[in-house]
Design a protein around this motif. Structure first.
Motif, PDB file in Angstrom:
ATOM      1  N   LEU A  37      -0.240   7.539   4.033  1.00  0.00           N
ATOM      2  CA  LEU A  37       0.877   6.606   4.180  1.00  0.00           C
ATOM      3  C   LEU A  37       2.160   7.252   3.680  1.00  0.00           C
ATOM      4  N   GLU A  38       3.169   7.289   4.521  1.00  0.00           N
ATOM      5  CA  GLU A  38       4.472   7.824   4.135  1.00  0.00           C
ATOM      6  C   GLU A  38       5.302   6.686   3.550  1.00  0.00           C
ATOM      7  N   LEU A  39       5.868   6.908   2.381  1.00  0.00           N
ATOM      8  CA  LEU A  39       6.702   5.904   1.728  1.00  0.00           C
ATOM      9  C   LEU A  39       8.147   6.383   1.717  1.00  0.00           C
ATOM     10  N   VAL A  40       9.045   5.496   2.158  1.00  0.00           N
ATOM     11  CA  VAL A  40      10.466   5.798   2.200  1.00  0.00           C
ATOM     12  C   VAL A  40      11.223   4.610   1.603  1.00  0.00           C
ATOM     13  N   PRO A  41      12.477   4.798   1.184  1.00  0.00           N
ATOM     14  CA  PRO A  41      13.254   3.647   0.717  1.00  0.00           C
ATOM     15  C   PRO A  41      13.351   2.583   1.825  1.00  0.00           C
ATOM     16  N   HIS A  42      13.411   1.334   1.413  1.00  0.00           N
ATOM     17  CA  HIS A  42      13.443   0.223   2.368  1.00  0.00           C
ATOM     18  C   HIS A  42      14.595   0.369   3.370  1.00  0.00           C
ATOM     19  N   GLU A  43      15.737   0.819   2.902  1.00  0.00           N
ATOM     20  CA  GLU A  43      16.880   1.003   3.809  1.00  0.00           C
ATOM     21  C   GLU A  43      16.552   2.034   4.888  1.00  0.00           C
ATOM     22  N   ARG A  44      15.828   3.078   4.530  1.00  0.00           N
ATOM     23  CA  ARG A  44      15.427   4.096   5.507  1.00  0.00           C
ATOM     24  C   ARG A  44      14.427   3.521   6.509  1.00  0.00           C
ATOM     25  N   LEU A  45      13.512   2.672   6.032  1.00  0.00           N
ATOM     26  CA  LEU A  45      12.549   2.037   6.932  1.00  0.00           C
ATOM     27  C   LEU A  45      13.287   1.184   7.960  1.00  0.00           C
ATOM     28  N   LYS A  46      14.318   0.480   7.530  1.00  0.00           N
ATOM     29  CA  LYS A  46      15.108  -0.325   8.469  1.00  0.00           C
ATOM     30  C   LYS A  46      15.769   0.575   9.515  1.00  0.00           C
ATOM     31  N   GLU A  47      16.269   1.723   9.111  1.00  0.00           N
ATOM     32  CA  GLU A  47      16.872   2.663  10.060  1.00  0.00           C
ATOM     33  C   GLU A  47      15.826   3.166  11.059  1.00  0.00           C
ATOM     34  N   LEU A  48      14.655   3.537  10.554  1.00  0.00           N
ATOM     35  CA  LEU A  48      13.588   4.042  11.416  1.00  0.00           C
ATOM     36  C   LEU A  48      13.087   2.982  12.400  1.00  0.00           C
ATOM     37  N   SER A  49      13.118   1.723  11.974  1.00  0.00           N
ATOM     38  CA  SER A  49      12.591   0.650  12.822  1.00  0.00           C
ATOM     39  C   SER A  49      13.417   0.466  14.095  1.00  0.00           C
ATOM     40  N   ALA A  50      14.653   0.933  14.093  1.00  0.00           N
ATOM     41  CA  ALA A  50      15.483   0.837  15.302  1.00  0.00           C
ATOM     42  C   ALA A  50      14.901   1.658  16.441  1.00  0.00           C
ATOM     43  N   GLY A  51      14.094   2.668  16.122  1.00  0.00           N
ATOM     44  CA  GLY A  51      13.467   3.497  17.147  1.00  0.00           C
ATOM     45  C   GLY A  51      12.107   2.990  17.596  1.00  0.00           C
ATOM     46  N   ALA A  52      11.654   1.863  17.058  1.00  0.00           N
ATOM     47  CA  ALA A  52      10.349   1.319  17.444  1.00  0.00           C
ATOM     48  C   ALA A  52      10.383   0.834  18.891  1.00  0.00           C
ATOM     49  N   ARG A  53       9.259   0.901  19.535  1.00  0.00           N
ATOM     50  CA  ARG A  53       9.145   0.368  20.902  1.00  0.00           C
ATOM     51  C   ARG A  53       8.802  -1.120  20.871  1.00  0.00           C
ATOM     52  N   LEU A  54       8.112  -1.539  19.783  1.00  0.00           N
ATOM     53  CA  LEU A  54       7.652  -2.918  19.660  1.00  0.00           C
ATOM     54  C   LEU A  54       7.794  -3.368  18.223  1.00  0.00           C
ATOM     55  N   VAL A  55       8.239  -4.617  18.034  1.00  0.00           N
ATOM     56  CA  VAL A  55       8.281  -5.256  16.718  1.00  0.00           C
ATOM     57  C   VAL A  55       7.379  -6.478  16.771  1.00  0.00           C
ATOM     58  N   VAL A  56       6.465  -6.578  15.807  1.00  0.00           N
ATOM     59  CA  VAL A  56       5.590  -7.740  15.691  1.00  0.00           C
ATOM     60  C   VAL A  56       5.944  -8.422  14.375  1.00  0.00           C
ATOM     61  N   ARG A  57       6.574  -9.587  14.472  1.00  0.00           N
ATOM     62  CA  ARG A  57       7.014 -10.329  13.278  1.00  0.00           C
ATOM     63  C   ARG A  57       5.928 -11.313  12.864  1.00  0.00           C
ATOM     64  N   THR A  58       5.550 -11.236  11.600  1.00  0.00           N
ATOM     65  CA  THR A  58       4.545 -12.147  11.043  1.00  0.00           C
ATOM     66  C   THR A  58       5.244 -13.252  10.265  1.00  0.00           C
ATOM     67  N   GLY A  59       4.477 -14.151   9.711  1.00  0.00           N
ATOM     68  CA  GLY A  59       5.028 -15.195   8.857  1.00  0.00           C
ATOM     69  C   GLY A  59       4.979 -14.817   7.385  1.00  0.00           C
ATOM     70  N   GLU A  60       4.634 -13.563   7.099  1.00  0.00           N
ATOM     71  CA  GLU A  60       4.476 -13.109   5.707  1.00  0.00           C
ATOM     72  C   GLU A  60       5.724 -13.424   4.892  1.00  0.00           C
TER      73      GLU A  60
END
Length: 126
Positions: free
Chosen positions: A88-111
């Motif tokens: 598992l690669e761990l990055v700062p939350h802000e970096r994860l948000k940046e990386l998520s822009a390149g995702a092909r799919l987002v699955v939002r849970t109720g978590e």
């Protein structure tokens, strides 16, 4: 009608379109959704469905070669991810948000627990 696996037609269809290297962000109810990726919003109520339930269902159907999460993640959801992903690669939350822009799919849970987000990288079965 399907009798097993993911029954949500929008999610099942989106998963069938994924290929090697595509990103899938599985996120909590509070994660900002980037513009661009296809979104399947499963959130119903706070905590329903949980991050763990959705992740387990996705992992039963996807080949995943890597995963990235926020280093701020704590508690049961961190243990869950570390149990599934040895590297598992761990990055700062802000970096994860940046990386998520390149995702092909987002699955939002109720978590409703903070930082319950993971960016999966699809692999191939052969």
């Amino acid at each position: 009608m399907k009798k097993a696996g993911i029954l949500n037609r929008h999610l099942a269809g989106a998963l069938a379109e994924l290929g090697h290297g595509d990103g899938v962000l599985v996120c909590d109810a509070g994660m900002p959704i980037p513009a661009g990726p296809r979104v399947v919003d499963l959130a119903f109520r706070a905590g329903v469905p949980s991050f763990a339930e959705v992740l387990d269902g996705l992992l039963a159907e996807l080949v995943v070669e890597g995963a990235t999460a926020a280093q701020e993640l704590r508690g049961p959801n961190r243990a869950l991810l570390e149990g599934h992903f040895r590297d598992l690669e761990l990055v700062p939350h802000e970096r994860l948000k940046e990386l998520s822009a390149g995702a092909r799919l987002v699955v939002r849970t109720g978590e409703a627990r903070p930082y319950a987000n993971v960016l999966l990288r699809c692999g191939v079965f052969f």
